[in-house]
Design a protein around this motif. Structure first.
Motif, short mmCIF file in Angstrom:
data_model
loop_
_atom_site.label_atom_id
_atom_site.label_comp_id
_atom_site.label_asym_id
_atom_site.label_seq_id
_atom_site.Cartn_x
_atom_site.Cartn_y
_atom_site.Cartn_z
N ARG A 65 13.12 13.26 16.65
CA ARG A 65 14.11 12.67 15.74
C ARG A 65 13.45 12.44 14.38
O ARG A 65 12.43 11.74 14.29
N ILE A 66 14.03 13.03 13.35
CA ILE A 66 13.46 12.96 12.00
C ILE A 66 14.53 12.31 11.13
O ILE A 66 15.59 12.92 10.88
N ILE A 67 14.28 11.08 10.69
CA ILE A 67 15.34 10.32 9.99
C ILE A 67 14.91 10.01 8.57
O ILE A 67 13.87 9.38 8.34
N HIS A 68 15.74 10.46 7.60
CA HIS A 68 15.46 10.12 6.20
C HIS A 68 16.05 8.73 5.95
O HIS A 68 17.25 8.52 6.03
N CYS A 69 15.17 7.76 5.65
CA CYS A 69 15.60 6.36 5.56
C CYS A 69 15.92 5.94 4.13
O CYS A 69 16.49 4.86 3.92
N GLY A 70 15.55 6.75 3.14
CA GLY A 70 15.81 6.38 1.74
C GLY A 70 14.63 6.76 0.87
O GLY A 70 13.82 7.62 1.24
N ASP A 71 14.54 6.10 -0.29
CA ASP A 71 13.51 6.46 -1.27
C ASP A 71 12.12 6.00 -0.83
O ASP A 71 11.95 5.48 0.27
N ALA A 72 11.16 6.15 -1.73
CA ALA A 72 9.75 5.83 -1.45
C ALA A 72 9.60 4.51 -0.70
O ALA A 72 10.15 3.49 -1.13
N SER A 73 8.86 4.54 0.38
CA SER A 73 8.48 3.43 1.26
C SER A 73 9.61 2.94 2.19
O SER A 73 9.41 2.00 2.96
N PHE B 19 10.27 10.17 13.53
CA PHE B 19 9.71 9.98 12.18
C PHE B 19 10.73 9.24 11.33
O PHE B 19 11.91 9.61 11.29
N MET B 20 10.26 8.18 10.65
CA MET B 20 11.10 7.42 9.72
C MET B 20 10.57 7.72 8.33
O MET B 20 9.43 7.35 8.02
N VAL B 21 11.37 8.40 7.52
CA VAL B 21 10.81 9.00 6.31
C VAL B 21 11.38 8.37 5.04
O VAL B 21 12.59 8.20 4.92
N GLY B 22 10.47 8.06 4.12
CA GLY B 22 10.88 7.56 2.81
C GLY B 22 10.40 8.49 1.72
O GLY B 22 9.28 9.00 1.77
N GLY B 23 11.27 8.73 0.73
CA GLY B 23 10.90 9.61 -0.38
C GLY B 23 12.10 10.40 -0.83
O GLY B 23 13.20 10.30 -0.25
N ASP B 24 11.89 11.18 -1.86
CA ASP B 24 12.96 11.99 -2.45
C ASP B 24 13.62 12.90 -1.41
O ASP B 24 12.92 13.51 -0.58
N ALA B 25 14.96 13.02 -1.46
CA ALA B 25 15.69 13.81 -0.46
C ALA B 25 15.26 15.28 -0.47
O ALA B 25 15.16 15.91 0.59
N ALA B 26 14.97 15.82 -1.64
CA ALA B 26 14.58 17.23 -1.71
C ALA B 26 13.20 17.44 -1.09
O ALA B 26 12.94 18.45 -0.42
N VAL B 27 12.32 16.46 -1.27
CA VAL B 27 10.98 16.56 -0.68
C VAL B 27 11.09 16.43 0.85
O VAL B 27 10.43 17.15 1.61
N SER C 157 0.83 -1.21 0.00
CA SER C 157 0.00 0.00 0.00
C SER C 157 0.87 1.26 0.00
O SER C 157 0.52 2.25 -0.64
N ALA C 158 1.99 1.21 0.71
CA ALA C 158 2.88 2.39 0.74
C ALA C 158 3.40 2.68 -0.67
O ALA C 158 3.41 3.84 -1.11
N ARG C 159 3.79 1.62 -1.38
CA ARG C 159 4.28 1.83 -2.76
C ARG C 159 3.17 2.35 -3.66
O ARG C 159 3.37 3.24 -4.49
N LYS C 160 1.96 1.77 -3.49
CA LYS C 160 0.82 2.22 -4.33
C LYS C 160 0.51 3.70 -4.06
O LYS C 160 0.18 4.45 -4.98
N ALA C 161 0.57 4.10 -2.79
CA ALA C 161 0.29 5.50 -2.45
C ALA C 161 1.30 6.42 -3.15
O ALA C 161 0.92 7.44 -3.74
N HIS C 162 2.59 6.06 -3.11
CA HIS C 162 3.61 6.87 -3.79
C HIS C 162 3.32 6.93 -5.29
O HIS C 162 3.45 7.99 -5.91
#
Ligand code: NAD
Length: 298
Positions: free
Chosen positions: A154-162, A132-140, A98-103
């Motif tokens: 704590r706001i952590i960018h974990c990588g790309d979508a999902s 927050f564990m965040v997936g998505g484009d770094a600029a976004v 579902s996460a991938r479908k939402a993206h």
């Protein structure tokens, strides 16, 4: 940032939206439940009667909903009405598919998107100390970070979508397994005549050390703030731990990953929930382990 729309104002979403208001954001919130709407209003959120009204003029839309099906239903509605360029962010804990479908839905409509599930529970949501564990484009991610800081520590960018959802599922699989391991050790220790405090004093400074032991100890006494000292009131309900373990097992099946302890933990939490423990804190599973140990020797 322009106005924020917040869809899903329950135990988590309500206080998260209130923290955005406290930080000076204009927040329009929508929920299907009148009780959730009322609580959100008390937190300063402007509540409205539809998703459409909530998103009108909003540059960011946040969803905080029970599961993947709810998120996809709302995001389908969203992409049909928001202008391209509107940032969509889902903070719910949902399955990877579902996460991938939402993206994909967002991308097809020209909307940047992030998955940003949280850890820290209702206490963290109220105090604004979520992780927050965040997936998505770094600029976004960079664009959304300041808003997330109003709700979390704590706001952590974990990588790309999902990738955020993947991190949440893997972290909670560790947590579910480790809580059972700690519970088993205390029950075995009891039968060996070892006091709770002695086992805690040793394991907390030895190789058995882990969060489930030192922060969330499942027996009363050694860690006065843990739910064990308060009748196992949640905290983090066992039903939610079961949900997250089931998400880990769906992901393991999809990817062919071997997670035998995750699978066993899911079965044990299912049993605990079936026997009435679902609304108790997840650390209360120690009581089921103890009860079943006793009946085995009778
Ligand atoms: P909740 O059930 O309290 O809140 C969900 C809200 O969504 C409800 O108020 C419900 O009315 C609303 N809703 C459902 N469908 C809707 C729709 N179509 N439109 C608008 N509103 C709708 O759940 P919660 O405890 O706030 O959890 C939300 C998410 O956060 C879940 O994915 C959960 O797994 C995750 N989470 C919860 C905790 C926790 O401790 N409660 C911790 C971490 C993550």
């Amino acid at each position: 940032m322009s106005a924020i729309a917040f869809i899903g104002l329950g135990h988590m979403g309500g206080p998260m939206a209130a923290n955005l208001v406290k930080a000076g954001h204009a927040v329009r919130g929508f929920d299907l439940s009148p009780a959730s709407l009322e609580l959100a209003r008390a937190g300063g959120v402007t509540t409205v009667a539809s998703v459409g009204e909530a998103v009108s003029g909003a540059g960011l839309v946040i969803t905080m909903l029970p599961a993947g099906a709810h998120v996809l239903a709302v995001w389908q509605e969203l992409v049909a009405i928001v202008p391209p360029g509107t940032l969509l962010m889902d903070c719910s804990t949902i399955d990877m598919g579902s996460a991938r479908k939402a993206h994909a839905l967002a991308a097809a409509h020209g909307c940047p998107a992030l998955d940003a599930p949280v850890s820290g529970g209702t206490g963290g949501a109220s105090a604004g100390t979520l992780t927050f564990m965040v997936g998505g484009d770094a600029a976004v991610f960079a664009e959304a970070k300041q808003v997330l800081e109003a709700m979390g520590r704590r706001i952590i960018h974990c990588g790309d979508a999902s990738a955020g959802q993947a991190a949440k599922i893997c972290n909670n699989m560790i947590l579910g397994i480790s809580m059972i391991a700690v519970g088993e050790a205390f029950v075995l220790g009891e039968r060996l005549g070892l006091s709770h405090q002695a086992l805690f004093d040793v394991a907390s400074v030895s190789s058995g050390q882990c969060w489930s032991l030192t922060t969330y100890c499942p027996v009363p006494g050694p860690v006065p703030t843990s739910p064990a000292n308060y009748g196992y009131e949640p905290g983090f309900a066992a039903a939610l731990m079961l949900k997250d373990l089931n998400l880990s097992q769906a992901a393991a099946e999809d990817t062919g990953s071997m997670t035998p302890l995750g699978a066993k933990a899911a079965l044990l939490y299912q049993l605990f929930a079936d026997e009435g423990g679902g609304e108790k804190d997840f650390s209360g599973i120690i009581n089921m382990l103890r009860e079943k140990s006793a009946s085995d020797t009778e």
